[in-house]
Write a protein that holds these residues in place. Structure first.
Motif, mmCIF file in Angstrom:
data_model
loop_
_atom_site.group_PDB
_atom_site.id
_atom_site.type_symbol
_atom_site.label_atom_id
_atom_site.label_comp_id
_atom_site.label_asym_id
_atom_site.label_seq_id
_atom_site.Cartn_x
_atom_site.Cartn_y
_atom_site.Cartn_z
ATOM 1 N N GLY A 59 0.828 -1.205 0.000
ATOM 2 C CA GLY A 59 0.000 0.000 0.000
ATOM 3 C C GLY A 59 0.858 1.248 0.000
ATOM 4 O O GLY A 59 0.616 2.193 -0.753
ATOM 5 N N ILE A 60 1.901 1.236 0.853
ATOM 6 C CA ILE A 60 2.770 2.409 0.925
ATOM 7 C C ILE A 60 3.523 2.592 -0.394
ATOM 8 O O ILE A 60 3.633 3.703 -0.909
ATOM 9 C CB ILE A 60 3.756 2.271 2.108
ATOM 10 C CG1 ILE A 60 2.973 2.129 3.425
ATOM 11 C CG2 ILE A 60 4.670 3.479 2.184
ATOM 12 C CD1 ILE A 60 3.833 1.850 4.629
ATOM 13 N N MET B 149 2.535 1.654 -3.321
ATOM 14 C CA MET B 149 1.533 2.145 -4.286
ATOM 15 C C MET B 149 1.334 3.647 -4.119
ATOM 16 O O MET B 149 1.311 4.384 -5.104
ATOM 17 C CB MET B 149 0.219 1.397 -4.022
ATOM 18 C CG MET B 149 -0.890 1.720 -4.961
ATOM 19 S SD MET B 149 -0.709 0.782 -6.474
ATOM 20 C CE MET B 149 -2.003 1.517 -7.457
ATOM 21 N N ALA B 150 1.194 4.094 -2.865
ATOM 22 C CA ALA B 150 0.972 5.521 -2.623
ATOM 23 C C ALA B 150 2.169 6.330 -3.123
ATOM 24 O O ALA B 150 1.991 7.371 -3.770
ATOM 25 C CB ALA B 150 0.739 5.774 -1.137
ATOM 26 N N LEU C 45 2.295 6.295 -7.021
ATOM 27 C CA LEU C 45 1.247 7.081 -7.681
ATOM 28 C C LEU C 45 1.449 8.573 -7.496
ATOM 29 O O LEU C 45 1.040 9.365 -8.330
ATOM 30 C CB LEU C 45 -0.121 6.694 -7.131
ATOM 31 C CG LEU C 45 -0.612 5.311 -7.533
ATOM 32 C CD1 LEU C 45 -1.899 4.995 -6.832
ATOM 33 C CD2 LEU C 45 -0.809 5.249 -9.031
ATOM 34 N N THR C 46 2.082 8.993 -6.392
ATOM 35 C CA THR C 46 2.168 10.429 -6.159
ATOM 36 C C THR C 46 3.452 11.033 -6.700
ATOM 37 O O THR C 46 3.487 12.200 -7.024
ATOM 38 C CB THR C 46 2.082 10.748 -4.662
ATOM 39 O OG1 THR C 46 2.891 9.824 -3.950
ATOM 40 C CG2 THR C 46 0.660 10.645 -4.175
ATOM 41 N N ARG D 239 4.603 6.244 -13.594
ATOM 42 C CA ARG D 239 4.173 5.489 -12.439
ATOM 43 C C ARG D 239 3.597 4.125 -12.773
ATOM 44 O O ARG D 239 3.708 3.209 -11.970
ATOM 45 C CB ARG D 239 3.181 6.290 -11.623
ATOM 46 C CG ARG D 239 2.063 6.912 -12.420
ATOM 47 C CD ARG D 239 1.313 7.852 -11.496
ATOM 48 N NE ARG D 239 0.075 8.281 -12.058
ATOM 49 C CZ ARG D 239 -0.077 9.459 -12.664
ATOM 50 N NH1 ARG D 239 0.931 10.287 -12.774
ATOM 51 N NH2 ARG D 239 -1.239 9.801 -13.169
ATOM 52 N N THR D 240 2.966 3.974 -13.914
ATOM 53 C CA THR D 240 2.371 2.683 -14.206
ATOM 54 C C THR D 240 3.435 1.602 -14.294
ATOM 55 O O THR D 240 3.296 0.511 -13.747
ATOM 56 C CB THR D 240 1.602 2.735 -15.528
ATOM 57 O OG1 THR D 240 0.900 3.958 -15.567
ATOM 58 C CG2 THR D 240 0.641 1.605 -15.625
ATOM 59 N N ALA E 171 4.620 0.720 -10.949
ATOM 60 C CA ALA E 171 3.623 -0.057 -10.212
ATOM 61 C C ALA E 171 3.656 -1.510 -10.636
ATOM 62 O O ALA E 171 3.664 -2.416 -9.794
ATOM 63 C CB ALA E 171 2.232 0.531 -10.436
ATOM 64 N N ILE E 172 3.735 -1.745 -11.952
ATOM 65 C CA ILE E 172 3.763 -3.125 -12.430
ATOM 66 C C ILE E 172 4.972 -3.835 -11.865
ATOM 67 O O ILE E 172 4.906 -4.946 -11.364
ATOM 68 C CB ILE E 172 3.838 -3.170 -13.969
ATOM 69 C CG1 ILE E 172 2.619 -2.510 -14.571
ATOM 70 C CG2 ILE E 172 3.958 -4.593 -14.460
ATOM 71 C CD1 ILE E 172 2.820 -2.130 -16.004
ATOM 72 N N ALA F 71 3.676 -6.314 -8.768
ATOM 73 C CA ALA F 71 3.359 -7.660 -9.251
ATOM 74 C C ALA F 71 4.604 -8.469 -9.571
ATOM 75 O O ALA F 71 4.584 -9.688 -9.525
ATOM 76 C CB ALA F 71 2.473 -7.582 -10.488
ATOM 77 N N VAL G 17 1.362 -10.892 -19.835
ATOM 78 C CA VAL G 17 0.941 -11.081 -18.447
ATOM 79 C C VAL G 17 2.221 -11.139 -17.604
ATOM 80 O O VAL G 17 3.071 -11.980 -17.854
ATOM 81 C CB VAL G 17 0.142 -12.390 -18.278
ATOM 82 C CG1 VAL G 17 -0.267 -12.581 -16.827
ATOM 83 C CG2 VAL G 17 -1.082 -12.387 -19.175
ATOM 84 N N PRO G 18 2.370 -10.224 -16.600
ATOM 85 C CA PRO G 18 3.609 -10.223 -15.816
ATOM 86 C C PRO G 18 3.877 -11.585 -15.182
ATOM 87 O O PRO G 18 2.955 -12.297 -14.779
ATOM 88 C CB PRO G 18 3.344 -9.178 -14.741
ATOM 89 C CG PRO G 18 2.300 -8.295 -15.299
ATOM 90 C CD PRO G 18 1.463 -9.153 -16.191
ATOM 91 N N ILE H 85 2.228 -12.607 -11.936
ATOM 92 C CA ILE H 85 0.829 -13.044 -11.964
ATOM 93 C C ILE H 85 0.754 -14.521 -12.347
ATOM 94 O O ILE H 85 -0.024 -15.282 -11.779
ATOM 95 C CB ILE H 85 0.017 -12.141 -12.917
ATOM 96 C CG1 ILE H 85 -0.134 -10.764 -12.258
ATOM 97 C CG2 ILE H 85 -1.337 -12.735 -13.235
ATOM 98 C CD1 ILE H 85 -0.774 -9.723 -13.122
#
Lengths: 340, 339
Positions: free
Chosen positions: A169-170, A172-173, A176-177, A182-183, A186-187, A191, A315-316, A319
């Motif tokens: 979560g941290i 991700m935050a 994103l900020t 960022r995408t 994130a990937i 993942a 697909v990463p 996953i």
């Protein structure tokens, strides 16, 4: 299966998945291109294979063997069949530390949008070190939280899973900020993906991993004794209290250097040691060797499947391994339930 | 002790607690309605609710922020109630729709429906509910005798959840959704939610809430031993199934709107228990306070997400961080939750 007869089989299987991994992907190439990559006359396809696929396959081999061996050490030392390095805060802590350092670097030295690849925000050589510090701290935190006059297997894993969720979560935050790309971040960091990984990502992690593997091999007689309960291990002349944390620390370092290459790829460290125990002879040396090979084969195969299943979509790999690993995890919980 | 006596027993007066929580939730609503790209004062924002003067500000309050606020309140309530029901039915203090796999299964159902079947509101929620039931069944099959160890049920749920979340990601990637959409949705939140989502969601949420409160006498019985419940003329297994189904429906409809947000269903009932003390045994009261806590947590998480992360971080991120830490604190402090 004896080690002598297993080794050729592992080598042949690894060769087959590596060839498949070089053959399939977003760009259509022929088998002849795969076999001609060393030829004098390079064409566009052999360039794709040499520049993109070969480094990626090498990264997959390294990551797979690191994670699998780390899982074997965790499961052996904790005598916990559910143990997986990515569940003990190792990958969450590594991802957290690396992304936090990256965010800091972006904040201090804004570089614009020219740098597209995620980890290039930091000098490559320091990425594994930061990952190492993060994962050791997070692992220590998990053990501190779970300590209750001993470590109950389920409680330990549950706390690891929830801490991983919080750290994700941290991450991700922060992703994103703070970042423009960022995408991609994130990937990679949520993942686990081998997209665009190359030798510059793999090389800094190599010395750490090789050192950790050597240490585990040197300590393998002691590791072997730790399979038994503490009293038996002590009677075999093994100082459980000092050796168990040392071995876990080494295993966490090994997993962290894998995570520093391609993010948290789950369940490899859980499934492979179980497979190795099924296949290999019950000596620790045979299990270590089997884990290194089966881990590499599994990750190369998963990455290839993720790329080939709907090319050019991807697909990463994290996953794919989750889809394979979660049912195994469920089965192991069920088996644990029956034993009690 | 009769219910009325328990309600009057010491601690914070119930009326005060409820009005305080309602005030916190309403303050969240006010803040959420006035914060945004088009700045509006608190009083103006409330004024636009009754009177549309055709301005941009009025449009953002009425068409952009209001549905989002309603969705956040409804999702908070639905998740909190679902968590309370799961905790009662499984007698497991760690119960939560996210941690038992229900939300993951619902997310899979919703993603499958959106990409393969249809975009109609009814179909989306129904396939979410089907996914939730599938996941709940799997979790219980894996965990086996659920009363023995709280951790085992939750770990089984986590395994189911990881599987369905990975499957959802795969479905969305293969259907060419952008990675950005995927991650925003998987983490859960209310970015760009509007009246379409609210219209899809509210009938299920209202029906589920009414059912949950109607079930409160039976739920009270389920907190006793099954044999005792039987002696009072209650078929415990049947009522467990009914209450479990209501919790799946509540969670799945929330997931259809907001994505798989975890930990609200865990945190809200625990906060309610903490504030009510012995009075949490009065089931309707506990459900009511849990609902208010769920609404307050989610509306404030969304408001914080919009105010401090300029709308880029979805509410689910903040809830996961805070809720996960609360979970770890409970695991650390409460020795009785040994795995």
């Amino acid at each position: 299966m004896s080690t002598r007869s297993a080794l050729p089989i592992y080598l042949v299987l690894l060769l087959i998945v590596c060839l498949l991994s070089l053959r399939f992907g977003a760009v259509e190439v022929a088998w002849s291109d795969v076999f001609n990559i060393t030829s004098e006359t390079p064409n566009a396809n052999t360039q794709v294979i040499l520049d993109y696929r070969l480094p990626r396959t090498v990264a997959a081999i390294v990551i797979g063997s690191y994670l699998a061996l780390s899982g074997l050490v965790f499961q052996t030392v904790l005598r916990n069949p559910l143990a997986d390095p990515t569940m003990f805060g190792v990958s969450g802590g590594a991802a957290f530390a690396v992304v936090a350092a990256m965010s800091l670097a972006i904040y201090l030295f804004p570089v614009g949008e020219s740098l597209q690849v995620a980890t290039s925000y930091l000098p490559m050589a320091v990425v594994p070190v930061i990952a190492l510090v993060g994962s050791l701290s997070a692992t220590a935190l998990v053990f501190w939280l779970a300590w209750d006059r001993g470590f109950s297997p389920l409680r330990l894993v549950l706390i690891g899973v929830v801490l991983a969720a919080v750290l994700n979560g941290i991450v991700m935050a922060m992703v994103l900020t703070l970042s423009e790309t960022r995408t991609e971040l994130a990937i990679l960091w949520l993942a686990g993906s081998l997209y665009a990984r190359d030798f510059s990502n793999v090389l800094p992690a190599l010395p750490w991993g090789v050192a950790a593997i050597s240490a585990i091999v040197i300590l393998s007689p002691q590791l072997s004794a730790l399979r038994f309960d503490p009293q038996t291990a002590a009677s075999m002349g093994v100082a459980t209290r000092t050796l168990a944390p040392v071995l876990l620390g080494i295993a966490a370092c090994l997993a962290a250097s894998a995570v520093s290459i391609a993010g948290p790829i789950g369940f490899v460290g859980l499934i492979v040691p179980h497979l190795a125990r099924l296949i290999a002879r019950p000596t620790i040396a045979a299990q270590i060797l089997s884990c290194l090979f089966i881990g590499a084969i599994l990750v190369v195969a998963s990455d290839t499947v993720g790329r080939a299943v709907a090319a050019p979509l991807e697909v990463p790999v994290g996953i794919v391994t989750s889809l394979l690993g979660a049912p195994v995890f469920a089965f192991l919980i069920r088996a644990q339930a029956k034993r009690i | 002790m009769s219910a009325e006596n328990v309600v009057r027993a010491g601690g914070v007066p119930v009326a005060l607690l409820i009005s305080l929580l309602a005030a916190i939730a309403l303050a969240g609503v006010g803040a959420s309605l006035s914060i945004g790209a088009v700045g509006t004062s608190f009083t103006d924002a409330l004024g636009y609710l009754w009177h549309d003067d055709g301005s941009n500000a009025a449009f953002s309050v009425r068409e952009l922020r209001l549905p989002r606020v309603l969705c956040a309140l409804g999702v908070g309530a639905a998740l909190a109630l679902s968590g309370a029901l799961i905790q009662t039915v499984t007698r497991n203090p760690l119960g939560d729709p996210g941690l038992t796999g229900v939300s993951g299964g619902a997310a899979f159902g919703v993603a499958l429906c959106l990409t393969l079947l249809s975009q109609s509101a009814g179909a989306i929620v129904l396939s979410g509910i089907a996914g939730g039931f599938l996941a709940a069944t799997l979790t219980f099959l894996i965990a086996g005798r659920p009363n023995l160890q709280p951790s085992r049920l939750i770990l089984a749920g986590v395994a189911v959840s990881i599987f369905f979340i990975a499957a959802t990601s795969a479905v969305m990637i293969l259907s060419r959704s952008s990675m950005q959409t995927l991650y925003y949705w998987m983490i859960g939140g209310f970015i760009n939610r509007d009246w379409v989502e609210w219209v899809m969601f509210w009938p299920w949420a209202v029906a589920g809430t009414i059912a949950a409160f109607a079930l409160s006498p039976a739920l009270r019985m389920l907190t006793f031993e099954d044999s005792m419940a039987a002696s009072m003329g209650l078929n415990a297994t049947r009522w467990r199934l009914v209450a479990g189904s209501v919790s799946v429906i509540l969670a799945a409809s929330a997931v259809a709107v907001a994505g798989p947000i975890a930990f609200v269903g865990f945190v809200a009932p625990h906060l309610a228990r903490l504030c009510l003390g012995a009075r949490h045994a009065v089931m309707w009261l506990w459900l009511c306070v849990s609902t208010l806590f769920g609404m307050a947590v989610v509306i404030w998480a969304d408001t914080i997400a919009r105010a401090f992360f300029s709308g880029r971080a979805p509410a689910g991120v903040i809830i996961t961080i805070i809720g996960g830490i609360a979970f770890l604190v409970l695991m650390r402090s409460a020795r009785r939750f040994k795995g």
